[in-house]
Design a protein around this motif. Structure first.
Motif, PDB file in Angstrom:
ATOM      1  N   GLN A 196       0.823  -1.206   0.000  1.00  0.00           N
ATOM      2  CA  GLN A 196       0.000   0.000   0.000  1.00  0.00           C
ATOM      3  C   GLN A 196       0.859   1.259   0.000  1.00  0.00           C
ATOM      4  O   GLN A 196       0.522   2.250  -0.655  1.00  0.00           O
ATOM      5  N   ALA A 197       1.994   1.209   0.723  1.00  0.00           N
ATOM      6  CA  ALA A 197       2.900   2.362   0.726  1.00  0.00           C
ATOM      7  C   ALA A 197       3.523   2.569  -0.655  1.00  0.00           C
ATOM      8  O   ALA A 197       3.637   3.700  -1.137  1.00  0.00           O
TER       9      ALA A 197
ATOM     10  N   LEU B 260       2.267   1.626  -3.535  1.00  0.00           N
ATOM     11  CA  LEU B 260       1.228   2.092  -4.452  1.00  0.00           C
ATOM     12  C   LEU B 260       1.011   3.594  -4.304  1.00  0.00           C
ATOM     13  O   LEU B 260       0.930   4.332  -5.291  1.00  0.00           O
ATOM     14  N   GLN B 261       0.940   4.058  -3.057  1.00  0.00           N
ATOM     15  CA  GLN B 261       0.764   5.488  -2.824  1.00  0.00           C
ATOM     16  C   GLN B 261       1.955   6.272  -3.349  1.00  0.00           C
ATOM     17  O   GLN B 261       1.800   7.342  -3.959  1.00  0.00           O
ATOM     18  N   GLY B 262       3.161   5.720  -3.128  1.00  0.00           N
ATOM     19  CA  GLY B 262       4.358   6.390  -3.629  1.00  0.00           C
ATOM     20  C   GLY B 262       4.377   6.480  -5.141  1.00  0.00           C
ATOM     21  O   GLY B 262       4.755   7.519  -5.719  1.00  0.00           O
TER      22      GLY B 262
ATOM     23  N   ILE C 114       1.764   6.513  -7.148  1.00  0.00           N
ATOM     24  CA  ILE C 114       0.741   7.475  -7.570  1.00  0.00           C
ATOM     25  C   ILE C 114       1.249   8.906  -7.407  1.00  0.00           C
ATOM     26  O   ILE C 114       1.115   9.745  -8.310  1.00  0.00           O
ATOM     27  N   GLN C 115       1.885   9.185  -6.268  1.00  0.00           N
ATOM     28  CA  GLN C 115       2.365  10.548  -6.018  1.00  0.00           C
ATOM     29  C   GLN C 115       3.475  10.930  -6.988  1.00  0.00           C
ATOM     30  O   GLN C 115       3.446  12.008  -7.593  1.00  0.00           O
TER      31      GLN C 115
ATOM     32  N   SER D 257       2.249  11.175 -10.623  1.00  0.00           N
ATOM     33  CA  SER D 257       1.393  12.346 -10.810  1.00  0.00           C
ATOM     34  C   SER D 257       2.233  13.597 -11.030  1.00  0.00           C
ATOM     35  O   SER D 257       1.913  14.429 -11.890  1.00  0.00           O
TER      36      SER D 257
ATOM     37  N   LEU E  10      10.384  12.266  -3.625  1.00  0.00           N
ATOM     38  CA  LEU E  10       9.302  11.306  -3.869  1.00  0.00           C
ATOM     39  C   LEU E  10       9.826   9.950  -4.299  1.00  0.00           C
ATOM     40  O   LEU E  10       9.059   8.989  -4.374  1.00  0.00           O
TER      41      LEU E  10
END
Length: 294
Positions: free
Chosen positions: A239-240, A242-244, A246-247, A250, A264
């Motif tokens: 989950q970490a 995946l969030q990384g 995405i950020q 983006s 990032l």
């Protein structure tokens, strides 16, 4: 080495001090877990489903994929490996085959669950469980199939969501009597339920902290004080990551550039350190010069 790792894992879990175990879906995540000083790695079936197939945890990953992932993670990591074997991929004979295959691949423990195939994530709705007798047969097959006594059998019940906590505790006690080394009552819904699990069951227990799931998150220290052997974060790294992704992506999409200064992404040097490039450089030099082994 495998037997030694299994004995170490057994010792740590039987201490019932809430050993923190993160999950990995690939060898890179296992390397990070080892590098940070954790004591074991859990190879997550949900994580493999998400990262390898891009699908939810609904029973689409088979034994072959889990054996392959176990082999490559064992080659990359020197920690004890606990492998999510879902329902055992069939009946008791399938469980026997799964145990033998995963032990040969380098696992030190497997987790079996009592869901009806095809299984679902323990925090999804719409689960169903098999009759207790069927699961007891699978556990007995697993115990008989293992080569090492220190290859641990973790028996999970998903009965809490279907029949209530009392029924789940009854099942877990029967699983331990059939030979399971640890039991795992999935998806309790309050701190009081967690306390009952640790108090009323005799063998070491697993507390599964699913971020965003049904079970309230308690600190590992508190869960250890209750008497849990393992505090599992099966997909925290996933989950970490995946969030990384995405950020960072983006920013790349919006700005057209991405650099280490954005904070990032990991540095190029850190990436090479985790995959131990220096060791491969040293081997390349040794083999190129024909020097004898060190």
């Amino acid at each position: 080495m495998i037997d030694t790792l299994g004995a170490t894992l057994r010792h740590n879990l039987e201490a019932r001090n809430g050993m923190l175990v993160p999950g990995a879906a690939n060898a890179l995540a296992a390397r990070v877990i080892e590098d940070l000083g954790f004591d074991a790695v859990y190879i997550s079936g949900a994580g493999v489903a998400n990262t390898y197939l891009g699908v939810p945890d609904i029973g689409l990953v088979g034994l072959a994929e889990m054996v392959q992932h176990t082999q490559v993670i064992r080659d990359a990591c020197d920690l004890p490996l606990i492998v999510d074997a879902d329902t055992g991929y069939g009946n008791a004979l399938n469980v026997r085959h799964a145990v033998r295959s995963l032990e040969r691949a380098g696992a030190n423990a497997i987790q079996l669950e009592d869901q009806v195939m095809p299984k679902k994530c323990g925090h999804f709705a719409g689960k169903a469980v098999v009759e207790t007798a069927e699961m007891l047969g699978k556990i007995k097959a697993a115990v008989d199939a293992r080569h090492s006594r220190d290859f641990l059998i973790i028996a999970r019940t998903d009965a809490r969501a279907i029949h209530g906590l009392d029924a789940a505790l009854e099942r877990a006690a029967a699983f331990a009597a059939a030979g399971a080394d640890l039991t795992f009552v999935e998806a309790p819904e309050s701190p009081d339920e967690l306390a009952r699990i640790a108090r009323e069951l005799q063998c070491p227990q697993v507390a599964n902290m699913v971020i965003g799931g049904r079970t309230p998150a308690l600190p590992a220290k508190e869960l250890g004080e209750l008497g849990f052997g393992m505090v599992l974060y099966a997909n925290a790294a996933l989950q970490a990551a995946l969030q990384g992704m995405i950020q960072a992506l983006s920013v790349l999409r919006n700005e057209g550039i991405l650099s280490e200064s954005s904070h990032l992404i990991a540095s190029f040097q850190e990436r090479q350190r985790i995959v131990r490039k220096d060791e491969f450089d040293a081997m390349e030099d040794r083999y190129a010069t024909g020097s004898p082994p060190a």
